[in-house]
Scaffold this active site. Structure first.
Site, mmCIF file in Angstrom:
data_model
loop_
_atom_site.group_PDB
_atom_site.id
_atom_site.type_symbol
_atom_site.label_atom_id
_atom_site.label_comp_id
_atom_site.label_asym_id
_atom_site.label_seq_id
_atom_site.Cartn_x
_atom_site.Cartn_y
_atom_site.Cartn_z
ATOM 1 N N PHE A 267 14.693 43.249 13.032
ATOM 2 C CA PHE A 267 15.481 42.085 12.637
ATOM 3 C C PHE A 267 14.768 40.810 13.116
ATOM 4 O O PHE A 267 14.322 40.750 14.268
ATOM 5 C CB PHE A 267 16.875 42.196 13.242
ATOM 6 C CG PHE A 267 17.858 41.206 12.690
ATOM 7 C CD1 PHE A 267 18.485 41.425 11.475
ATOM 8 C CD2 PHE A 267 18.140 40.044 13.383
ATOM 9 C CE1 PHE A 267 19.385 40.500 10.965
ATOM 10 C CE2 PHE A 267 19.038 39.116 12.878
ATOM 11 C CZ PHE A 267 19.669 39.344 11.667
ATOM 12 N N ASP B 195 18.436 47.214 20.841
ATOM 13 C CA ASP B 195 19.363 46.357 20.109
ATOM 14 C C ASP B 195 20.312 47.279 19.331
ATOM 15 O O ASP B 195 19.873 48.060 18.490
ATOM 16 C CB ASP B 195 18.567 45.448 19.160
ATOM 17 C CG ASP B 195 19.446 44.453 18.422
ATOM 18 O OD1 ASP B 195 20.609 44.812 18.108
ATOM 19 O OD2 ASP B 195 18.982 43.338 18.151
ATOM 20 N N TYR C 15 30.431 41.494 15.761
ATOM 21 C CA TYR C 15 31.081 41.037 14.521
ATOM 22 C C TYR C 15 30.749 41.924 13.335
ATOM 23 O O TYR C 15 31.205 41.673 12.230
ATOM 24 C CB TYR C 15 30.723 39.575 14.213
ATOM 25 C CG TYR C 15 29.254 39.234 14.212
ATOM 26 C CD1 TYR C 15 28.443 39.562 13.134
ATOM 27 C CD2 TYR C 15 28.677 38.569 15.288
ATOM 28 C CE1 TYR C 15 27.099 39.245 13.135
ATOM 29 C CE2 TYR C 15 27.331 38.254 15.307
ATOM 30 C CZ TYR C 15 26.540 38.592 14.220
ATOM 31 O OH TYR C 15 25.205 38.281 14.233
ATOM 32 N N LYS C 16 29.927 42.967 13.548
ATOM 33 C CA LYS C 16 29.583 43.872 12.443
ATOM 34 C C LYS C 16 30.591 45.018 12.438
ATOM 35 O O LYS C 16 31.751 44.799 12.133
ATOM 36 C CB LYS C 16 28.131 44.300 12.583
ATOM 37 C CG LYS C 16 27.195 43.106 12.350
ATOM 38 C CD LYS C 16 25.735 43.379 12.625
ATOM 39 C CE LYS C 16 24.912 42.122 12.341
ATOM 40 N NZ LYS C 16 23.536 42.205 12.853
ATOM 41 N N ARG D 15 21.620 47.127 -0.172
ATOM 42 C CA ARG D 15 22.074 47.683 1.106
ATOM 43 C C ARG D 15 23.584 47.822 1.087
ATOM 44 O O ARG D 15 24.313 46.874 0.793
ATOM 45 C CB ARG D 15 21.631 46.710 2.213
ATOM 46 C CG ARG D 15 21.713 47.261 3.603
ATOM 47 C CD ARG D 15 21.204 46.219 4.589
ATOM 48 N NE ARG D 15 22.186 45.147 4.741
ATOM 49 C CZ ARG D 15 22.368 44.458 5.861
ATOM 50 N NH1 ARG D 15 21.624 44.708 6.920
ATOM 51 N NH2 ARG D 15 23.268 43.505 5.934
HETATM 52 C C1 LIG Z 1 22.934 41.069 13.297
HETATM 53 C C2 LIG Z 1 21.777 41.248 14.202
HETATM 54 C C3 LIG Z 1 21.504 40.307 15.196
HETATM 55 C C4 LIG Z 1 22.334 39.050 15.267
HETATM 56 O O1 LIG Z 1 21.922 38.169 16.228
HETATM 57 P P1 LIG Z 1 22.839 36.886 16.506
HETATM 58 O O2 LIG Z 1 22.282 36.303 17.727
HETATM 59 O O3 LIG Z 1 24.237 37.367 16.613
HETATM 60 O O4 LIG Z 1 22.733 35.986 15.321
HETATM 61 C C5 LIG Z 1 20.464 40.563 16.071
HETATM 62 N N1 LIG Z 1 19.724 41.694 15.975
HETATM 63 C C6 LIG Z 1 19.976 42.628 15.021
HETATM 64 C C7 LIG Z 1 19.159 43.867 14.959
HETATM 65 C C8 LIG Z 1 20.993 42.415 14.110
HETATM 66 O O5 LIG Z 1 21.220 43.300 13.151
#
Ligand SMILES: *Cc1c(COP(=O)(O)O)cnc(C)c1O
Length: 400
Positions: free
Chosen positions: A127, A199, A224-225, A372
C-alpha cells in the site's frame, strides 16, 4: 467446483451462524456492498452512541468527562477490545492516530531496537502509504530502504545479507488479496536478525490473527475497513511485551508520558504500549469505534473465517467463466477476504465497476486493471454474493 444456485445460497443463509449480525448494520436498500474492505458499514447503534458523547459527555459534562466518561483511558480501553481480534494481550495494543502515523512511530522504534543495522526491507506493490512512510523514515534517520518483489524467496534473499534491521509487510495485500504466512515470515526475519512490522489493515476483522503466537514485534492497522469504526476512525498499534521496556517511539507527546498530570519538563515514557500514544484523540470518533468493537466482541473469528472463505469461493466459482483473470490466490492459507480480478482490457475494468454500481453492486477498481471485491462476512449473505456475481457476468456480457 459446481456453482451454487440462488436457492442453495438462500439455504446456506438460513444455516449461517453469523446471519444475525446483518441486522445490526445500516445498509442501503437494494445495494450489495462489496467495498467493506475500504470503508466498513455503519452499525445501527453508532449514531445514538456518538450523539450521547456529543450531547451529554461533551455538551453537559464538559471537561469532567476526561475522567467520568473514561476519555483519558479510551485509547487503552479500545486497545484492549482490539487485542483479542489480533491475538495480543490487552496491554500490548493502543488506539489512536492513523495507520500512517503509527507506522512512522513503530518503524522508528523498531530501527532503534536494532541499532547496529540500517536497512529497512519493504515489498513493491505494498500500500502506498507504507512505502511512503518507509521512505520518509529512512531519509530522516539515515537508513536505507531495500524494496523487493512480493514473496518469500526475494524476501529471504534480501535478508540474507545480514544487515536488515526491520521488515515492513502487509498481512493481506490490498491489491491482490494475498494473505501472507505471518508465522513463517516472522520466523524467517528473526532468523536473520531482523524485526517485523505487520500492517493488518486488510486482515483485522477479516480473519483470525495471532500476533502473540507468531512472535510479531510490532503491528499497525486501521479500524474503518472490516472493523466498521467509521471514516477516519483511529488506528491501532501493537507492541510486543518483550519490547515494552526498551522501545522508544519518536512522537513523545504528553499522552505517552508516565505521569502526564505532573506536567514536568522531562519526558518519561509510560509503561507498555501506552508510550506509543502522543496527544489527544477525537473522542467522538472513538465512541463510534467503541460501538463496533462491542459488536466485534461477540464474533467467533473461526466462524468469520469459514464464512469469508465460503463467500469468496462462491463468488469465484460463479464468475469463473466470465473472461477475467483471478488475481487472488485460491489456496485458503493464501487468501484474504477479497477477490481481485484482472480485466483483459485494463482500463475497461473501470467502466465495468461503474456499470455494476448502477445495478447496486458496489466494488472498486484499482489501477491499472484490477476489479476488487471485498467480502465482509458480518453483513453479506450468500444470496448477495450470488446477485453480485450475476451482475458482474451480465455487465461483462453486455460490455462485449
Ligand atoms: C487502508 C490502508 C492504510 C490506511 O492508512 P491511513 O493512515 O489510515 O490512511 C494503510 N496501509 C494499508 C495496507 C491499508 O490498506
Amino acid at each position: 467446483m459446481t456453482p451454487l444456485t440462488r436457492e442453495e445460497c438462500a439455504k446456506l443463509d438460513t444455516e449461517d451462524p453469523l446471519a444475525g449480525f446483518r441486522e445490526e448494520f445500516t445498509l442501503p436498500e437494494g445495494v450489495v456492498y462489496l467495498d467493506g474492505n475500504s470503508l466498513g458499514a455503519l452499525p445501527k447503534a453508532t449514531p445514538e452512541r456518538v450523539a450521547r458523547v456529543v450531547e451529554r459527555e461533551w455538551g453537559a459534562d464538559l471537561v469532567a468527562s476526561w475522567s467520568t466518561a473514561g476519555w483519558w483511558d479510551q485509547p487503552r480501553a479500545l486497545g484492549a477490545k482490539i487485542a483479542p481480534l489480533v491475538g495480543a494481550d490487552t496491554h500490548e495494543v493502543v488506539v489512536g492516530d492513523s495507520t500512517s502515523t503509527n507506522l512512522f512511530k513503530t518503524l522508528v522504534a523498531a530501527l532503534r531496537q536494532n541499532p547496529d543495522r540500517k536497512v529497512v526491507v519493504g515489498e513493491s506493490g505494498n500500500f502506498p502509504t507504507d512505502l511512503y512512510v518507509t521512505q520518509g523514515v529512512v531519509e530522516l534517520v539515515g537508513a536505507t530502504e531495500r524494496r523487493v518483489a512480493p514473496g518469500e524467496p526475494d524476501l529471504e534473499a534480501a535478508l540474507a545479507t545480514g544487515d536488515v534491521a526491520v521488515v515492513v509487510l502487509s498481512h493481506v495485500d490490498y491489491h491482490t488479496g494475498t494473505l501472507r504466512d505471518m508465522a513463517g515470515v516472522t520466523r524467517l526475519a528473526h532468523e536473520y536478525g531482523a524485526l517485523v512490522i505487520w500492517d493488518l489493515c486488510h486482515s483485522v476483522g477479516a480473519l483470525p490473527i495471532e500476533l502473540g503466537a507468531c512472535e510479531v514485534d510490532f503491528a499497525v492497522g486501521c479500524t474503518y475497513k472490516y472493523l466498521n469504526g467509521g471514516p477516519g476512525a483511529p488506528a491501532f498499534t501493537f507492541v510486543a511485551e518483550r519490547h515494552h521496556a526498551s522501545a522508544r517511539q519518536p512522537i513523545t507527546g504528553w499522552h505517552g508520558h508516565a505521569r502526564p498530570f505532573e506536567f514536568s519538563g522531562e519526558y518519561v515514557p509510560a509503561e507498555g504500549a501506552s508510550h506509543f500514544l502522543s496527544g489527544a484523540q477525537s473522542l467522538i470518533a472513538a465512541a463510534a469505534l467503541e460501538v463496533s468493537l462491542e459488536l466485534w466482541s461477540r464474533v467467533d473469528l473461526g466462524q468469520l473465517r469459514a464464512k469469508s472463505l465460503a463467500l469468496t469461493d462462491l463468488f469465484v466459482s460463479l464468475v469463473a467463466d466470465a473472461g477475467l483473470t483471478l488475481v487472488t490466490p485460491l489456496a485458503e492459507e493464501r487468501r484474504g477476504s477479497q477477490v481481485s480480478l484482472r480485466h483483459p482490457d485494463g482500463p475497461a475494468g473501470e467502466a465495468v465497476v461503474r456499470a455494476m454500481a448502477e445495478r447496486g453492486v458496489v466494488g472498486d477498481f484499482r489501477q491499472p486493471d484490477v476489479l476488487r471485491f471485498g467480502f465482509a462476512p458480518l453483513y453479506l449473505r450468500h444470496v448477495d454474493v450470488h446477485d453480485a456475481a450475476m451482475a458482474l457476468v451480465e455487465v461483462l456480457r453486455s460490455h462485449g
